[in-house]
Design a protein around this motif. Structure first.
Motif, PDB file in Angstrom:
ATOM      1  N   UNK A  70       0.822  -1.218   0.000  1.00 26.65           N
ATOM      2  CA  UNK A  70       0.000   0.000   0.000  1.00 26.65           C
ATOM      3  C   UNK A  70       0.854   1.267   0.000  1.00 26.65           C
ATOM      4  N   UNK A  71       1.999   1.219   0.682  1.00 29.88           N
ATOM      5  CA  UNK A  71       2.878   2.384   0.756  1.00 29.88           C
ATOM      6  C   UNK A  71       4.299   2.058   0.282  1.00 29.88           C
ATOM      7  N   UNK A  72       4.400   1.162  -0.695  1.00 24.90           N
ATOM      8  CA  UNK A  72       5.712   0.771  -1.209  1.00 24.90           C
ATOM      9  C   UNK A  72       6.351   1.874  -2.043  1.00 24.90           C
ATOM     10  N   UNK A  73       5.523   2.638  -2.757  1.00 20.53           N
ATOM     11  CA  UNK A  73       6.056   3.695  -3.614  1.00 20.53           C
ATOM     12  C   UNK A  73       6.718   3.171  -4.876  1.00 20.53           C
ATOM     13  N   UNK A  74       6.604   1.861  -5.110  1.00 25.77           N
ATOM     14  CA  UNK A  74       7.129   1.231  -6.321  1.00 25.77           C
ATOM     15  C   UNK A  74       6.078   0.253  -6.831  1.00 25.77           C
ATOM     16  N   UNK A  75       6.181  -0.077  -8.105  1.00 22.64           N
ATOM     17  CA  UNK A  75       5.249  -1.039  -8.683  1.00 22.64           C
ATOM     18  C   UNK A  75       5.623  -2.459  -8.273  1.00 22.64           C
ATOM     19  N   UNK A  76       4.682  -3.360  -8.393  1.00 24.09           N
ATOM     20  CA  UNK A  76       4.945  -4.774  -8.108  1.00 24.09           C
ATOM     21  C   UNK A  76       6.020  -5.303  -9.052  1.00 24.09           C
ATOM     22  N   UNK A  77       5.984  -4.882 -10.304  1.00 22.60           N
ATOM     23  CA  UNK A  77       6.989  -5.330 -11.277  1.00 22.60           C
ATOM     24  C   UNK A  77       8.388  -4.868 -10.876  1.00 22.60           C
ATOM     25  N   UNK A  78       8.503  -3.615 -10.429  1.00 21.48           N
ATOM     26  CA  UNK A  78       9.802  -3.101  -9.979  1.00 21.48           C
ATOM     27  C   UNK A  78      10.286  -3.886  -8.765  1.00 21.48           C
TER      28      UNK A  78
END
Length: 124
Positions: A70-78
């Protein structure tokens, strides 16, 4: 203990906007770190602020993603690409980020630092 982390400018921006509350790493500190000083990497190349470490999560990458997405700030792919060859992921939880009123060069921040850390460095 304080440490300086090198973070890409686009991720620093996500942190400042409150969209990234976790900083991901592959290696955990060996010493107990309570404060992180943020160096925004080139082309910006300045020390921009600091934050408290409220928690450090260490687990399998997919477990860390479930806890932080939720607060990763990056995409799942990244995220998946970053940890593609890792069995362990580390998420440093960002708390109380303080932006310096004037971003500092490394020399102005601490004249003993000769170059930006590749990943991180402990500070006195």
């Amino acid at each position: 203990m304080r440490a300086m982390l090198s973070i890409k400018p686009e991720f620093v921006k996500q942190i400042l906007l409150g969209q990234k509350k976790f900083e991901f790493r592959k290696v955990l500190f060996k010493q107990k770190v309570t404060t992180i000083v943020v160096y925004a990497t080139k082309p910006y190349g300045k020390v921009v602020g600091e934050f408290d470490v409220s928690n450090i999560l260490e687990d399998a990458p997919q477990s860390i993603w479930k806890q932080t997405s939720k607060y990763a700030g990056v995409s799942k792919a990244f995220f998946d690409d970053y940890y593609c060859k890792s069995e362990k992921a580390i998420a440093i939880e960002i708390s109380n980020f303080v932006t310096y009123s004037e971003p500092l060069t490394l020399k102005k921040f601490d004249h003993t630092i000769k170059s930006a850390p590749q990943s991180f460095m402990y500070l006195r």
